[in-house]
Structures are given as structure tokens and as C-alpha cells.
Design an enzyme around this catalytic site. Structure first.
Site, mmCIF file in Angstrom:
data_model
loop_
_atom_site.group_PDB
_atom_site.id
_atom_site.type_symbol
_atom_site.label_atom_id
_atom_site.label_comp_id
_atom_site.label_asym_id
_atom_site.label_seq_id
_atom_site.Cartn_x
_atom_site.Cartn_y
_atom_site.Cartn_z
ATOM 1 N N SER A 142 -8.602 49.009 11.402
ATOM 2 C CA SER A 142 -7.295 49.675 11.424
ATOM 3 C C SER A 142 -7.412 50.896 12.330
ATOM 4 O O SER A 142 -8.498 51.494 12.426
ATOM 5 C CB SER A 142 -6.905 50.142 10.018
ATOM 6 N N TYR A 156 -9.283 54.622 2.474
ATOM 7 C CA TYR A 156 -8.961 53.397 3.221
ATOM 8 C C TYR A 156 -9.449 53.517 4.663
ATOM 9 O O TYR A 156 -10.093 52.609 5.198
ATOM 10 C CB TYR A 156 -7.445 53.162 3.188
HETATM 11 P P1 NAP Z 1 -0.758 42.292 2.864
HETATM 12 O O1 NAP Z 1 0.542 41.922 3.473
HETATM 13 O O2 NAP Z 1 -0.788 43.263 1.730
HETATM 14 O O3 NAP Z 1 -1.511 40.935 2.432
HETATM 15 C C1 NAP Z 1 -2.758 41.056 1.832
HETATM 16 C C2 NAP Z 1 -3.390 39.693 1.693
HETATM 17 O O4 NAP Z 1 -4.700 39.862 1.157
HETATM 18 C C3 NAP Z 1 -2.647 38.797 0.728
HETATM 19 O O5 NAP Z 1 -2.830 37.469 1.147
HETATM 20 C C4 NAP Z 1 -3.374 39.060 -0.592
HETATM 21 O O6 NAP Z 1 -3.303 37.953 -1.494
HETATM 22 C C5 NAP Z 1 -4.784 39.219 -0.091
HETATM 23 N N1 NAP Z 1 -5.640 40.020 -0.965
HETATM 24 C C6 NAP Z 1 -5.435 41.265 -1.456
HETATM 25 N N2 NAP Z 1 -6.469 41.654 -2.209
HETATM 26 C C7 NAP Z 1 -7.351 40.642 -2.185
HETATM 27 C C8 NAP Z 1 -8.605 40.416 -2.790
HETATM 28 N N3 NAP Z 1 -9.168 41.340 -3.582
HETATM 29 N N4 NAP Z 1 -9.243 39.236 -2.564
HETATM 30 C C9 NAP Z 1 -8.674 38.296 -1.768
HETATM 31 N N5 NAP Z 1 -7.489 38.447 -1.178
HETATM 32 C C10 NAP Z 1 -6.846 39.601 -1.389
HETATM 33 O O7 NAP Z 1 -1.750 42.897 3.975
HETATM 34 P P2 NAP Z 1 -1.672 42.935 5.582
HETATM 35 O O8 NAP Z 1 -0.805 44.078 5.969
HETATM 36 O O9 NAP Z 1 -1.382 41.584 6.121
HETATM 37 O O10 NAP Z 1 -3.161 43.381 5.926
HETATM 38 C C11 NAP Z 1 -4.173 42.459 6.277
HETATM 39 C C12 NAP Z 1 -5.352 43.250 6.818
HETATM 40 O O11 NAP Z 1 -4.936 44.027 7.946
HETATM 41 C C13 NAP Z 1 -5.948 44.240 5.822
HETATM 42 O O12 NAP Z 1 -7.346 44.268 5.954
HETATM 43 C C14 NAP Z 1 -5.350 45.568 6.250
HETATM 44 O O13 NAP Z 1 -6.160 46.656 5.881
HETATM 45 C C15 NAP Z 1 -5.295 45.371 7.759
HETATM 46 N N6 NAP Z 1 -4.318 46.257 8.402
HETATM 47 C C16 NAP Z 1 -2.994 46.153 8.132
HETATM 48 C C17 NAP Z 1 -2.105 47.024 8.757
HETATM 49 C C18 NAP Z 1 -0.624 46.978 8.517
HETATM 50 O O14 NAP Z 1 0.092 47.888 8.966
HETATM 51 N N7 NAP Z 1 -0.094 45.970 7.851
HETATM 52 C C19 NAP Z 1 -2.592 47.999 9.641
HETATM 53 C C20 NAP Z 1 -3.955 48.078 9.873
HETATM 54 C C21 NAP Z 1 -4.819 47.197 9.250
HETATM 55 P P3 NAP Z 1 -2.079 37.782 -2.559
HETATM 56 O O15 NAP Z 1 -0.916 37.251 -1.766
HETATM 57 O O16 NAP Z 1 -2.587 36.785 -3.542
HETATM 58 O O17 NAP Z 1 -1.818 39.125 -3.144
#
Ligand code: NAP
Length: 247
Positions: A142, A156
Site C-alpha cells: 500500500s 496497517y
Molecule cells: P476488501 O474489499 O476489504 O476485501 C478483503 C478481502 O479479503 C475479502 O475477500 C475478504 O473476505 C478477505 N479477507 C479479509 N480478512 C481475511 C482473512 N483473515 N483471511 C482470508 N481472507 C480475508 O479489501 P481490498 O480493498 O480489496 O484490499 C485488498 C488488499 O489490497 C489488502 O491487502 C489491502 O490492504 C490492499 N490495499 C487496498 C487499498 C484500497 O484502497 N482498497 C489500498 C492499498 C492497499 P470476505 O469477503 O470473506 O470478508
């Protein structure tokens, strides 16, 4: 192509977009989720409707035995060729002097230890040193690792800083064993992660501060991830691709 890709957290957000695009590129996708089974099954159905192969497995990346089960189930789809360490969590906005050990342990166990353990499973299968045929790993970092997320979630940000160092070290460790390891650092991306941290308005609030004056989509992050997994990136390892609209 008959290779299997494991995507942790493939039920929603960036992991979902990666799963759908990778399946279009010919990967057999084993995607994990932790609680949202309906969403995970919907991704599987969408992939199958497009002629692809996919499997959804409930597997918490904070639980080692569940990670082992995830990779065992992925083995049922064929030879593992890739891993996207995507599952990750944020937490409510807090200063460091307000954080508890319980919070910090959850953050680090899920975001850091989970990624290490998944990579270990993948390397055991893909490394030529272990009789494997090589492969690629992409870790989700991130821009928070660089910005530090003060007053929001320094824990985080630090977990993603650990992912950057992990990427650098593992990439060199397995570079001569047929495995490439890279990371993608998204900026503000439109997913449900912000609401899960108690800030459903975060993107509306911060979007205008992005140099490109907008937030990004999960698909805009999935594209470089799937490229890094592909043979087109055959000489790219140990790198961090920032996808943040200039932030
Ligand atoms: P999200 O929309 O919250 O989706 C999270 C996903 O991870 C869901 O499929 C969830 O499953 C799963 N998950 C959560 N906790 C878990 C666990 N303990 N074990 C296995 N699966 C788990 O997240 P996102 O925004 O797509 O983020 C994905 C990645 O990108 C993360 O690593 C995040 O830190 C990184 N990121 C995101 C952003 C952003 O702005 N969105 C920015 C920088 C980095 P369920 O559906 O079953 O809950």
C-alpha cells in the site's frame, strides 16, 4: 495454460477483480474468503460462466492450518503457478498511543504472518529446488507504507512496510529457483475496506487530494497484478509497482 493461481481474499474488492481477470487469461483460480461465502461463490460462478475454472475455499490467513488446507484444495485443480497475497485488513482510525496488543496482533498476523505462510506454501510447490516448475508471487502492499498513515492506522502502514521488505528478500531468495516475487502498492481504491475501518466516506473525503483527482478501481489494480504474474513480466522480480494516481 493450465496453471493454478491462489488468490487470498478473492471474494471482494481487488482480489475479486484479480480472480476474474486472471481466469480470463487462462489461470485456474483457487480463491479464498473468510466470511462472505455468497460473494466468493458468485465470483466462482462468474468465472465458470466465462468458461474458466475456479474454486472458493473458506480459509482465514490468520490461521496456519486453514492456509495449509487452502493450498491442499488448490492442488486439486492442478499445478500451482502463482499466488496473490491479497487478503488484508485495516482497523478503526486510532493513534499509536491508543492501540492495544489485541489490535496489533490481529493486524500483523493477518497482513504479515499470513502472507509469509502463504508464500511458504507456494514456494514449497513452485521452487525448482523442491522439484517444482517455477511461478510468480504478487504481494499487496500500500502507499500507506510510504505515507505512514498517521492518526489513521500506523499499524496497517507498518504491516505493509513489512510486505515491501518481505518482497525484496523473498525475491532474491528464490530468484534462481524459477520464482518471481513482486508487490503492488495501491493508493485509494474503491472497495469495501474503507467502510470496514469505520470510514465509509474516506474515498469521497480524500479523492480530491489525489494528483489525478479521483480514486482508483479494483480493476485498475488487478491489471498490473495479472501482468506481473504473466510471462510478459519474465525478467521482473523484487519490484514494487505503485498504482495510486500519483499519490
Ligand atoms: P476488501 O474489499 O476489504 O476485501 C478483503 C478481502 O479479503 C475479502 O475477500 C475478504 O473476505 C478477505 N479477507 C479479509 N480478512 C481475511 C482473512 N483473515 N483471511 C482470508 N481472507 C480475508 O479489501 P481490498 O480493498 O480489496 O484490499 C485488498 C488488499 O489490497 C489488502 O491487502 C489491502 O490492504 C490492499 N490495499 C487496498 C487499498 C484500497 O484502497 N482498497 C489500498 C492499498 C492497499 P470476505 O469477503 O470473506 O470478508
Amino acid at each position: 495454460m493450465d496453471k493454478v493461481l491462489v488468490v487470498t481474499g478473492g471474494s471482494r474488492g481487488i482480489g475479486r477483480a484479480v480472480s476474474l481477470l486472471a481466469a480470463k487469461r487462462g489461470w485456474r483460480v483457487c480463491l479464498s474468503y473468510v466470511s462472505n461465502r455468497d460473494a466468493a461463490e458468485a465470483v466462482v460462478r462468474e468465472i465458470e460462466a466465462g468458461g474458466g475454472t475456479a474454486l472458493a475455499v473458506r480459509s482465514d490467513v490468520a490461521v496456519e492450518a486453514e492456509i495449509e488446507d487452502l493450498f491442499r484444495q488448490a492442488d486439486g485443480l492442478g499445478t500451482l503457478g502463482g499466488l496473490v497475497n491479497n487478503a488484508g485488513v485495516v482497523d478503526y482510525a486510532a493513534r499509536v498511543d491508543e492501540m492495544t496488543g489485541t489490535r496489533l496482533t490481529r493486524m500483523m498476523t493477518t497482513n504479515v504472518v499470513g502472507s509469509f505462510l502463504c508464500a511458504a506454501q507456494a514456494v514449497r510447490r513452485m521452487s525448482t529446488k523442491h522439484g517444482g516448475r517455477g511461478g510468480a508471487i504478487v504481494n499487496l502492499s500500500s502507499v500507506a507504507a510510504r505515507l505512514g498513515a498517521p492518526g489513521q492506522y500506523v499499524d496497517y502502514a507498518a504491516s505493509k512496510g513489512a510486505i515491501d521488505t518481505f518482497t525484496t528478500g523473498l525475491a532474491v531468495e528464490v530468484a534462481a529457483e524459477g520464482i518471481r516475487v513482486n508487490a503492488v502498492a495501491p493508493g485509494l481504491i474503491e472497495t469495501e475496506i474503507h467502510a470496514s475501518g469505520g470510514q465509509p466516506d474516506r474515498l469521497v473525503r480524500l479523492g480530491p487530494s489525489v494528483p489525478m483527482k479521483r480514486v482508483g478501481t479494483a480493476e485498475e489494480v488487478a491489471a498490473p497484478i495479472v501482468w506481473l504474474l504473466s510471462d510478459e513480466a519474465s525478467y521482473t522480480t523484487g519490484t514494487l509497482v505503485t498504482v495510486s494516481g500519483g499519490r
